[in-house]
Design a protein around this motif. Structure first.
Motif, PDB file in Angstrom:
ATOM      1  N   VAL A   1       8.188  18.283 -18.806  1.00 38.21           N
ATOM      2  CA  VAL A   1       7.502  18.890 -19.949  1.00 38.21           C
ATOM      3  C   VAL A   1       8.167  20.247 -20.219  1.00 38.21           C
ATOM      4  O   VAL A   1       7.940  21.218 -19.500  1.00 38.21           O
ATOM      5  N   ILE A   2       9.010  20.280 -21.262  1.00 38.49           N
ATOM      6  CA  ILE A   2       9.748  21.512 -21.575  1.00 38.49           C
ATOM      7  C   ILE A   2       9.056  22.288 -22.678  1.00 38.49           C
ATOM      8  O   ILE A   2       8.906  23.513 -22.610  1.00 38.49           O
ATOM      9  N   GLY A   3       8.650  21.606 -23.757  1.00 37.52           N
ATOM     10  CA  GLY A   3       8.019  22.325 -24.869  1.00 37.52           C
ATOM     11  C   GLY A   3       7.535  21.365 -25.930  1.00 37.52           C
ATOM     12  O   GLY A   3       7.622  20.139 -25.775  1.00 37.52           O
TER      13      GLY A   3
ATOM     14  N   ALA B   1      17.710  11.948 -30.807  1.00 37.78           N
ATOM     15  CA  ALA B   1      17.574  12.956 -31.860  1.00 37.78           C
ATOM     16  C   ALA B   1      17.225  12.277 -33.169  1.00 37.78           C
ATOM     17  O   ALA B   1      17.171  11.046 -33.246  1.00 37.78           O
ATOM     18  N   SER B   2      17.003  13.124 -34.219  1.00 36.07           N
ATOM     19  CA  SER B   2      16.464  12.588 -35.471  1.00 36.07           C
ATOM     20  C   SER B   2      17.525  12.242 -36.499  1.00 36.07           C
ATOM     21  O   SER B   2      17.180  11.871 -37.620  1.00 36.07           O
ATOM     22  N   SER B   3      18.808  12.405 -36.169  1.00 29.09           N
ATOM     23  CA  SER B   3      19.827  12.004 -37.145  1.00 29.09           C
ATOM     24  C   SER B   3      21.092  11.553 -36.428  1.00 29.09           C
ATOM     25  O   SER B   3      21.362  11.976 -35.292  1.00 29.09           O
TER      26      SER B   3
ATOM     27  N   GLY C   1      19.379  20.328 -30.152  1.00 28.57           N
ATOM     28  CA  GLY C   1      18.789  21.671 -30.208  1.00 28.57           C
ATOM     29  C   GLY C   1      19.306  22.536 -29.063  1.00 28.57           C
ATOM     30  O   GLY C   1      20.162  22.111 -28.274  1.00 28.57           O
ATOM     31  N   GLY C   2      18.753  23.744 -28.962  1.00 27.93           N
ATOM     32  CA  GLY C   2      19.240  24.675 -27.944  1.00 27.93           C
ATOM     33  C   GLY C   2      19.034  24.155 -26.526  1.00 27.93           C
ATOM     34  O   GLY C   2      19.998  23.963 -25.771  1.00 27.93           O
ATOM     35  N   THR C   3      17.780  23.888 -26.153  1.00 29.56           N
ATOM     36  CA  THR C   3      17.540  23.379 -24.799  1.00 29.56           C
ATOM     37  C   THR C   3      18.130  21.981 -24.651  1.00 29.56           C
ATOM     38  O   THR C   3      18.681  21.641 -23.603  1.00 29.56           O
ATOM     39  N   GLY C   4      18.003  21.155 -25.707  1.00 23.20           N
ATOM     40  CA  GLY C   4      18.480  19.773 -25.626  1.00 23.20           C
ATOM     41  C   GLY C   4      19.972  19.705 -25.324  1.00 23.20           C
ATOM     42  O   GLY C   4      20.403  18.980 -24.420  1.00 23.20           O
TER      43      GLY C   4
ATOM     44  N   ASN D   1      18.597   7.265 -32.264  1.00 32.79           N
ATOM     45  CA  ASN D   1      18.066   7.988 -33.422  1.00 32.79           C
ATOM     46  C   ASN D   1      16.596   7.607 -33.553  1.00 32.79           C
ATOM     47  O   ASN D   1      16.264   6.538 -34.046  1.00 32.79           O
ATOM     48  N   TYR D   2      15.694   8.503 -33.110  1.00 35.19           N
ATOM     49  CA  TYR D   2      14.270   8.149 -33.092  1.00 35.19           C
ATOM     50  C   TYR D   2      13.625   8.249 -34.471  1.00 35.19           C
ATOM     51  O   TYR D   2      12.438   7.959 -34.613  1.00 35.19           O
ATOM     52  N   ALA D   3      14.403   8.666 -35.475  1.00 33.57           N
ATOM     53  CA  ALA D   3      13.863   8.598 -36.844  1.00 33.57           C
ATOM     54  C   ALA D   3      13.973   7.166 -37.377  1.00 33.57           C
ATOM     55  O   ALA D   3      13.282   6.792 -38.322  1.00 33.57           O
TER      56      ALA D   3
ATOM     57  N   GLU E   1      24.033  12.398 -37.300  1.00 33.76           N
ATOM     58  CA  GLU E   1      24.912  13.573 -37.196  1.00 33.76           C
ATOM     59  C   GLU E   1      24.625  14.317 -35.879  1.00 33.76           C
ATOM     60  O   GLU E   1      25.541  14.725 -35.162  1.00 33.76           O
ATOM     61  N   LYS E   2      23.342  14.475 -35.556  1.00 29.95           N
ATOM     62  CA  LYS E   2      22.982  15.165 -34.304  1.00 29.95           C
ATOM     63  C   LYS E   2      23.440  14.361 -33.085  1.00 29.95           C
ATOM     64  O   LYS E   2      23.885  14.925 -32.088  1.00 29.95           O
ATOM     65  N   LEU E   3      23.349  13.035 -33.195  1.00 32.81           N
ATOM     66  CA  LEU E   3      23.776  12.207 -32.052  1.00 32.81           C
ATOM     67  C   LEU E   3      25.292  12.293 -31.866  1.00 32.81           C
ATOM     68  O   LEU E   3      25.771  12.363 -30.730  1.00 32.81           O
TER      69      LEU E   3
ATOM     70  N   GLY F   1       5.753  19.912 -14.903  1.00 33.71           N
ATOM     71  CA  GLY F   1       5.714  21.087 -15.775  1.00 33.71           C
ATOM     72  C   GLY F   1       6.903  21.984 -15.484  1.00 33.71           C
ATOM     73  O   GLY F   1       7.329  22.117 -14.332  1.00 33.71           O
ATOM     74  N   VAL F   2       7.417  22.594 -16.563  1.00 34.85           N
ATOM     75  CA  VAL F   2       8.590  23.475 -16.422  1.00 34.85           C
ATOM     76  C   VAL F   2       8.263  24.797 -17.111  1.00 34.85           C
ATOM     77  O   VAL F   2       8.272  24.873 -18.339  1.00 34.85           O
ATOM     78  N   TYR F   3       7.907  25.821 -16.348  1.00 38.40           N
ATOM     79  CA  TYR F   3       7.665  27.149 -16.945  1.00 38.40           C
ATOM     80  C   TYR F   3       8.700  28.079 -16.327  1.00 38.40           C
ATOM     81  O   TYR F   3       8.443  28.782 -15.362  1.00 38.40           O
TER      82      TYR F   3
HETATM   83  N1  LIG Z   1       9.475  25.409 -20.546  1.00 37.96           N
HETATM   84  C1  LIG Z   1      10.235  26.468 -20.673  1.00 37.96           C
HETATM   85  O1  LIG Z   1      10.372  27.278 -19.757  1.00 37.96           O
HETATM   86  C2  LIG Z   1      10.946  26.649 -21.997  1.00 37.96           C
HETATM   87  C3  LIG Z   1      12.081  27.453 -22.099  1.00 37.96           C
HETATM   88  C4  LIG Z   1      12.746  27.516 -23.328  1.00 37.96           C
HETATM   89  C5  LIG Z   1      12.227  26.821 -24.434  1.00 37.96           C
HETATM   90  N2  LIG Z   1      11.094  26.098 -24.277  1.00 37.96           N
HETATM   91  C6  LIG Z   1      10.515  25.341 -25.406  1.00 37.96           C
HETATM   92  O2  LIG Z   1      11.366  24.256 -25.716  1.00 37.96           O
HETATM   93  C7  LIG Z   1      11.157  23.874 -27.061  1.00 37.96           C
HETATM   94  C8  LIG Z   1      12.499  23.698 -27.729  1.00 37.96           C
HETATM   95  O3  LIG Z   1      13.158  24.946 -27.800  1.00 37.96           O
HETATM   96  P1  LIG Z   1      14.641  25.048 -28.367  1.00 37.96           P
HETATM   97  O4  LIG Z   1      15.025  26.480 -28.302  1.00 37.96           O
HETATM   98  O5  LIG Z   1      15.492  24.019 -27.766  1.00 37.96           O
HETATM   99  O6  LIG Z   1      14.393  24.639 -29.900  1.00 37.96           O
HETATM  100  P2  LIG Z   1      15.436  24.140 -30.997  1.00 37.96           P
HETATM  101  O7  LIG Z   1      16.813  24.602 -30.672  1.00 37.96           O
HETATM  102  O8  LIG Z   1      14.844  24.523 -32.298  1.00 37.96           O
HETATM  103  O9  LIG Z   1      15.421  22.539 -30.814  1.00 37.96           O
HETATM  104  C9  LIG Z   1      14.227  21.845 -30.898  1.00 37.96           C
HETATM  105  C10 LIG Z   1      14.488  20.418 -31.356  1.00 37.96           C
HETATM  106  O10 LIG Z   1      13.202  19.826 -31.499  1.00 37.96           O
HETATM  107  C11 LIG Z   1      13.258  18.821 -32.487  1.00 37.96           C
HETATM  108  N3  LIG Z   1      12.059  18.892 -33.334  1.00 37.96           N
HETATM  109  C12 LIG Z   1      11.180  17.907 -33.508  1.00 37.96           C
HETATM  110  N4  LIG Z   1      10.198  18.280 -34.331  1.00 37.96           N
HETATM  111  C13 LIG Z   1      10.475  19.527 -34.711  1.00 37.96           C
HETATM  112  C14 LIG Z   1       9.823  20.443 -35.592  1.00 37.96           C
HETATM  113  N5  LIG Z   1       8.668  20.134 -36.231  1.00 37.96           N
HETATM  114  N6  LIG Z   1      10.367  21.671 -35.763  1.00 37.96           N
HETATM  115  C15 LIG Z   1      11.489  22.012 -35.125  1.00 37.96           C
HETATM  116  N7  LIG Z   1      12.164  21.179 -34.270  1.00 37.96           N
HETATM  117  C16 LIG Z   1      11.655  19.939 -34.084  1.00 37.96           C
HETATM  118  C17 LIG Z   1      14.558  19.030 -33.281  1.00 37.96           C
HETATM  119  O11 LIG Z   1      15.397  17.923 -32.937  1.00 37.96           O
HETATM  120  P3  LIG Z   1      15.351  16.563 -33.795  1.00 37.96           P
HETATM  121  O12 LIG Z   1      15.472  16.939 -35.228  1.00 37.96           O
HETATM  122  O13 LIG Z   1      16.543  15.844 -33.273  1.00 37.96           O
HETATM  123  O14 LIG Z   1      14.049  15.890 -33.458  1.00 37.96           O
HETATM  124  C18 LIG Z   1      15.157  20.312 -32.709  1.00 37.96           C
HETATM  125  O15 LIG Z   1      16.573  20.212 -32.599  1.00 37.96           O
HETATM  126  C19 LIG Z   1      10.271  24.945 -27.678  1.00 37.96           C
HETATM  127  O16 LIG Z   1       8.946  24.465 -27.727  1.00 37.96           O
HETATM  128  C20 LIG Z   1      10.376  26.115 -26.714  1.00 37.96           C
HETATM  129  O17 LIG Z   1       9.250  26.939 -26.726  1.00 37.96           O
HETATM  130  C21 LIG Z   1      10.450  25.997 -23.091  1.00 37.96           C
END
Ligand SMILES: NC(=O)c1ccc[n+]([C@@H]2O[C@H](COP(=O)([O-])OP(=O)(O)OC[C@H]3O[C@@H](n4cnc5c(N)ncnc54)[C@H](OP(=O)(O)O)[C@@H]3O)[C@@H](O)[C@H]2O)c1
Length: 324
Positions: free
Chosen positions: A236-238, A171-173, A150-153, A190-192, A175-177, A261-263
């Motif tokens: 703790v990111i999200g 990750a869940s697939s 994902g984006g943050t990941g 692959n945690y799925a 392909e993602k790994l 915590g990470v805000y």
């Molecule tokens: N703490 C901070 O300051 C901060 C800053 C930015 C973002 N965030 C938070 O970080 C989190 C991730 O943001 P992001 O932009 O990285 O998101 P993203 O690009 O959509 O990636 C999130 C990943 O979460 C996994 N996931 C597991 N269950 C999911 C579901 N039900 N719906 C969608 N994705 C799911 C997916 O990976 P798999 O399929 O591999 O499981 C997905 O690739 C969000 O909660 C966002 O609010 C926090």
């Protein structure tokens, strides 16, 4: 100008397209023609009224953008029309032009196009704060990254490697790994298919990992916590998975864990100097070609609902970009 508007809380299909007046720059402001705006997972939350910020209606989603300065208001120094810039304004970038305080703009990194530049700030900014300022990740440590494609990941995979860690993408697939490995991950889980705690322990000779980067929460968050070594740090990111884990504090006590915590957004306001230093590092690494800011897909503004649905469906690897 054309704008994507949230006029009431709802889903991506509730967003509206409208023609609204062009903005004019006030004192200290610049008007930027948005060439690309990046979506984040939290755009879902903000349009649903479930985010910590609740802008007044109507507002546009999309926190980040890259574009060209169209005009500047009185007392703006350091920027001029035609300059290529990036910005992070919390929300409001899904439109053809934005008026922003010039102090919120940063010259666009060399070697990046508008699409990649647009999505650079939130993900990499959050992650460098998490890994560097919060976890104090050291070279040689083991870092597990959940939601690693994902984006943050993805930003955590890349920054973790640059900081000298051994990175385990989770990750869940497959392909993602594979995607995370192409961006530097050393190992993958692959945690799925596999129990995450057991896999993290198996990959570390039974000890567990030093740091967990968790943007998803839920059951995988607790499994990752259980897969940490003595003295491990859990970031703790999200909660992209929807559920906030209720961590068993006996484990935190018995294994001397730190839960951090990470805000990032609030920290940038409290510590603008630290944020500037982090972004200087990110931009340097960008200029050296060390960060991908990978674009999964580019959508015309009218297709923003499809882009948001792709994020919710866990289909996006890297960033989904809107082109107004
Ligand atoms: N703490 C901070 O300051 C901060 C800053 C930015 C973002 N965030 C938070 O970080 C989190 C991730 O943001 P992001 O932009 O990285 O998101 P993203 O690009 O959509 O990636 C999130 C990943 O979460 C996994 N996931 C597991 N269950 C999911 C579901 N039900 N719906 C969608 N994705 C799911 C997916 O990976 P798999 O399929 O591999 O499981 C997905 O690739 C969000 O909660 C966002 O609010 C926090």
């Amino acid at each position: 100008m054309k704008a994507l508007l949230c006029t009431h809380y709802g889903t991506p299909d509730d967003l509206e397209f409208a023609d609204i007046p062009d903005p004019a720059p006030g004192p200290g402001e610049a008007v930027v023609r948005v060439k690309a705006a990046a979506l984040n997972f939290f755009d879902h939350l903000i349009i649903a009224g479930k985010y910590q910020h609740k802008p007044a209606f109507p507002f546009s989603p999309a926190a980040e953008f890259a574009g060209e300065i169209e005009s500047v208001g009185p007392s703006v120094t350091g920027f001029a029309p035609g300059d290529r810039v990036i910005g992070n304004i919390g929300w409001g970038a899904a439109r053809e032009q934005v008026a922003v305080a010039a102090s919120q703009l940063v010259a666009m990194p060399t070697g990046l196009d508008f699409d990649r530049a647009a999505g650079l700030t939130v993900t990499y900014g959050t992650t460098i704060y998490a890994l560097n300022n919060r976890a104090k990740l050291k070279s040689g440590e083991t870092l597990a990254v959940l939601g690693a494609a994902g984006g943050t990941g993805l930003s955590a995979v890349e920054l973790g490697k640059l900081m000298g860690a051994r990175v385990i993408a989770c990750a869940s697939s497959d392909e993602k790994l594979a995607f995370a490995r192409r961006h530097g991950a050393d190992d993958g889980v692959n945690y799925a298919k596999t129990d995450l705690k057991d896999a993290l322990r198996a990959l570390t000779g039974g000890k567990g990992v030093d740091v967990v980067y968790d943007p998803i929460g839920g059951a995988q968050g607790e499994a990752a916590l259980r897969g940490m070594d003595w003295g491990g740090r859990y970031l703790v990111i999200g909660f992209a998975g929807g559920d906030m884990p209720k961590l068993p504090l006996n484990l935190v006590l018995l294994r001397s864990y730190d839960v951090l915590g990470v805000y990032w957004g609030a920290w940038t306001e409290r510590n603008p100097q630290g944020h500037r230093a982090n972004m200087t590092q990110i931009l340097d690494w960008c200029a050296q070609g060390k960060l991908s800011s990978h674009v999964h897909a580019v959508y015309p503004l009218e297709q923003a609902p499809a882009a948001l649905k792709a994020i919710a469906a866990r289909q996006v690897m890297g960033k989904a970009i809107l082109r107004p």
